[in-house]
Design a protein around this motif. Structure first.
Motif, mmCIF file in Angstrom:
data_model
loop_
_atom_site.group_PDB
_atom_site.id
_atom_site.type_symbol
_atom_site.label_atom_id
_atom_site.label_comp_id
_atom_site.label_asym_id
_atom_site.label_seq_id
_atom_site.Cartn_x
_atom_site.Cartn_y
_atom_site.Cartn_z
ATOM 1 N N ILE A 175 35.295 48.654 40.093
ATOM 2 C CA ILE A 175 36.472 49.114 40.840
ATOM 3 C C ILE A 175 36.773 48.165 42.002
ATOM 4 O O ILE A 175 37.912 47.742 42.194
ATOM 5 N N ARG A 176 35.751 47.794 42.733
ATOM 6 C CA ARG A 176 35.955 46.875 43.868
ATOM 7 C C ARG A 176 36.436 45.502 43.410
ATOM 8 O O ARG A 176 37.243 44.861 44.059
ATOM 9 N N ASN A 177 35.916 45.098 42.262
ATOM 10 C CA ASN A 177 36.235 43.779 41.727
ATOM 11 C C ASN A 177 37.577 43.725 41.023
ATOM 12 O O ASN A 177 38.020 42.667 40.593
ATOM 13 N N GLY A 178 38.139 44.910 40.801
ATOM 14 C CA GLY A 178 39.411 44.967 40.060
ATOM 15 C C GLY A 178 39.221 44.639 38.603
ATOM 16 O O GLY A 178 40.178 44.348 37.888
ATOM 17 N N ARG A 222 40.845 54.758 49.252
ATOM 18 C CA ARG A 222 40.197 54.133 48.086
ATOM 19 C C ARG A 222 39.575 52.786 48.467
ATOM 20 O O ARG A 222 40.165 52.009 49.216
ATOM 21 N N THR A 223 38.384 52.521 47.887
ATOM 22 C CA THR A 223 37.685 51.290 48.250
ATOM 23 C C THR A 223 38.377 50.051 47.677
ATOM 24 O O THR A 223 38.026 48.930 48.014
ATOM 25 N N ASP A 224 39.354 50.271 46.782
ATOM 26 C CA ASP A 224 40.015 49.121 46.148
ATOM 27 C C ASP A 224 41.467 48.945 46.610
ATOM 28 O O ASP A 224 42.167 48.061 46.133
ATOM 29 N N ARG A 249 43.070 43.095 41.077
ATOM 30 C CA ARG A 249 43.591 44.122 40.155
ATOM 31 C C ARG A 249 44.886 43.664 39.506
ATOM 32 O O ARG A 249 45.115 43.901 38.322
ATOM 33 N N SER A 282 40.927 43.311 46.888
ATOM 34 C CA SER A 282 40.778 43.981 45.589
ATOM 35 C C SER A 282 42.105 44.005 44.849
ATOM 36 O O SER A 282 42.157 43.839 43.626
#
Ligand SMILES: Nc1ncnc2c1ncn2[C@@H]1O[C@H](COP(=O)(O)OP(=O)(O)O)[C@@H](O)[C@H]1O
Ligand SMILES: Nc1ccn([C@H]2C[C@H](O)[C@@H](COP(=O)(O)OP(=O)(O)O)O2)c(=O)n1
Length: 318
Positions: free
Chosen positions: A183-186, A260-262, A271, A267
């Protein structure tokens, strides 16, 4: 009468059909075709490469079932099948058979016995989940529009992202760290996790008219995994594509305020890149198959929703 040598009475005579292609009719009327790999004295059968064949008038379709152990007590009839003998029946895709049933349902309900509500020939179709995939860039408004569809049109909203976030939070989940990393990395979580979460949610949703599967399939792995796991269990009606210029989407995500962390610039950059490289080709793939219904989402929610309702109305007429 010449008896086979050695003569094997009863179910055990099926030994002669080992590795042959068998038609097995179950007590509930389902018709399975597959290669007989093993049998015991109780007529318990192991079949490989099984398909379920569903007949409606002069048409039939097949849905893959894989490897099956069938308890002997459920077998009504079993015998070798010779596909080289013409049957006069035409094989069609499941979607075609389903459309055919819909278009002539009222006529058949009143005239033909096989379309009775407990008819085995249509049970497989009724038991399948109706699915609308909802795709678009991050922040294009998928969640917002799905909430309105769920409220007004009786579809259940299943957001792949929400399901993954819930799994990430679930105590004891073995996938939490992996999900957070993606999720963080997209990047995209392996399909085995996402598809299992979606299937569980569908099975636990009771009787739904259909499901809005939001944010899935997002790449080739998602699509292949879905086909592998859900063929015969779900029927994709169409793909709702919310198209929106990326800068607007990014701004919306930055203003989303859900913690949201993203939803941060770093991020989001990844994404968007994932969307352009991996998700958009999936939308193009569906487009080639005539399944995409595009609605421009750089407008007010009310304007978008009015067009979405029109898309669902058109789909209901098919
Ligand atoms: N048509 C719209 N116009 C303006 N803002 C919108 C619109 N649709 C959604 N939003 C807002 O944009 C953000 C992202 O929307 P969301 O539905 O969460 O998108 P997605 O599910 O595609 O990531 C949310 O804060 C939402 O309130
Ligand atoms: N099919 C999916 C859907 C989401 N994910 C992960 C990776 C995504 O960047 C995040 C967030 O997805 P979500 O659909 O909630 O959000 P956006 O559409 O990107 O705003 O979840 C995934 O790995 N696989």
């Amino acid at each position: 009468m010449d008896l086979p040598d050695p003569y094997l009475p009863g179910a055990i005579s099926l030994f002669e059909q080992l590795d042959k292609k068998l038609l097995v009719v179950l007590r509930d009327g389902r018709k399975l075709i597959g290669y007989l790999r093993s049998i015991d004295q109780f007529a318990n059968l192991i079949l490989e490469d099984v398909v379920e064949r569903t007949f409606v008038e002069k048409y039939f379709c097949e849905t893959g079932q894989g490897f099956m152990l069938i308890r002997g007590e459920n077998v009504e009839l079993a015998g070798e099948i010779d596909d080289s003998i013409p049957t006069g029946l035409t094989q069609v895709l499941l979607a075609v058979l389903r459309a055919f049933i819909r278009s002539s349902r009222s006529l058949r309900l009143s005239t033909l016995p096989f379309s009775h509500s407990t008819s085995p020939s249509t049970s497989i179709l009724r038991n399948m989940h109706n699915v609308v995939f909802v795709l678009g860039p991050p922040g294009s408004g998928k969640g917002t529009i799905c909430a309105k569809i769920q409220e007004n049109l009786g579809y259940v909203h299943l957001s792949a992202g929400d399901l993954l976030r819930a799994e990430r939070q679930r105590e004891g989940s073995e996938f939490g760290a992996l999900i957070e990393q993606h999720i963080r990395n997209g990047s995209i979580v392996p399909v085995e996790i996402t598809c299992a979460l979606l299937e569980n949610a569908m099975n636990n949703s009771g009787d739904a008219k259909g499901f809005l599967v939001d944010g899935f399939p997002r790449n080739e792995d998602n699509l292949q995994g879905w086909n592998k796991q859900m063929t015969g269990k779900a029927l994709v009606q169409f793909v709702l594509f919310l198209s929106c210029p990326v800068p607007i989407c990014i701004q919306r995500c930055l203003n989303r305020g859900q913690g949201r962390t993203d939803d941060n610039e770093e991020s989001l950059k990844k994404r968007v890149e994932t969307y352009n490289r991996q998700t958009f080709p999936i939308i193009e793939h569906f487009e080639k198959n005539g399944l995409v219904r595009e609605v421009k989402s750089e407008r007010s929610v009310e304007e978008i929703y009015a067009d979405v309702v029109e898309v669902f109305n058109q789909a209901a007429k098919v």
